[in-house]
Scaffold this active site. Sequence first.
Site, PDB file in Angstrom:
ATOM      1  N   LYS A   1       0.902  -0.704  -0.474  1.00  0.00           N
ATOM      2  CA  LYS A   1       0.094  -0.146  -0.230  1.00  0.00           C
ATOM      3  C   LYS A   1       0.747   1.556  -0.442  1.00  0.00           C
ATOM      4  O   LYS A   1       1.461   1.647   0.919  1.00  0.00           O
ATOM      5  CB  LYS A   1      -0.774  -0.044   1.360  1.00  0.00           C
ATOM      6  CG  LYS A   1      -2.108  -0.173   1.521  1.00  0.00           C
ATOM      7  CD  LYS A   1      -2.922   0.067   3.049  1.00  0.00           C
ATOM      8  CE  LYS A   1      -4.533   0.538   2.103  1.00  0.00           C
ATOM      9  NZ  LYS A   1      -5.161  -0.013   3.566  1.00  0.00           N
TER      10      LYS A   1
HETATM   11  C1  E4P Z   1      -8.278   1.469   3.368  1.00  0.00           C
HETATM   12  O1  E4P Z   1      -7.699   0.036   3.026  1.00  0.00           O
HETATM   13  C2  E4P Z   1      -8.094   1.729   4.594  1.00  0.00           C
HETATM   14  O2  E4P Z   1      -8.210   0.815   5.145  1.00  0.00           O
HETATM   15  C3  E4P Z   1      -9.657   2.172   5.047  1.00  0.00           C
HETATM   16  O3  E4P Z   1     -11.153   1.203   4.758  1.00  0.00           O
HETATM   17  C4  E4P Z   1     -10.194   3.217   5.633  1.00  0.00           C
HETATM   18  O4  E4P Z   1     -10.568   3.534   6.147  1.00  0.00           O
HETATM   19  P1  E4P Z   1     -11.574   4.491   6.936  1.00  0.00           P
HETATM   20  O5  E4P Z   1     -11.894   6.098   6.021  1.00  0.00           O
HETATM   21  O6  E4P Z   1     -12.817   4.096   8.092  1.00  0.00           O
HETATM   22  O7  E4P Z   1     -10.853   4.591   8.350  1.00  0.00           O
END
Ligand code: E4P
Length: 214
Positions: free
Chosen positions: A83
């Site tokens: 990521k």
């Molecule tokens: C995506 O890969 C993120 O880990 C996640 O969806 C972020 O979500 P949030 O906005 O609830 O923290």
Amino acid sequence: MKFFLDTANLEQIKEAVSWGVIEGVTTNPTLISKENMEFEELIKKICEIVPGPVSVEVISQEWKGMVEEAKKFAELAENVVIKIPMTVDGLKATRELSRKNIKVNMTLIFSPSQALLAAKAGASFISPFIGRLDDISTPGMNLIEDIITIFNNYMFDTEIIVASIRHPLHVVEAALLGAHIATMPFQVLEKLVNHPLTNIGLERFLKDWEKVKK
Ligand code: E4P
């Protein structure tokens, strides 16, 4: 449509995988920080349980550092996906990693132009955060619609992971638009199962079964 679980919690991952509907996991530093476990050990365990891609986020802000971190993560398991945040350095790192056949999930995507750049740099996945857009009164699902149109126009292979999902309707709307993947917290997955009429119907069947001559 593929379902990923957005968590680093081993119990939730094991449970959801046993339902037969989870094909990957997305983590981030916030989710990792909630688990009381050594980082690399945790990632290895997640990768053993999950049948598909497991996204692990780099912390470096500078592209060479991102690439070095990515190489280490990629050695932890075959299904690790890196990521990388949507920054200029993130684009440079994505280009470098895609040349080395290391899969990248570009994260923190909040606009169609960012999605286009990520695809052009060679990201295998992008993560547009719809819940966080909804939080600031900007319809997150419109972003998904725009990205799907753009990717179809140019036949990009990059898969769209609808992220920052907050409730079951987000999943249903993403599916109606034809998004490739939805990543969701375990609590949202549970809510997808439930319907009061299913519970009432089951209760009635079991009650009537008691009247059957056996
Ligand atoms: C995506 O890969 C993120 O880990 C996640 O969806 C972020 O979500 P949030 O906005 O609830 O923290």
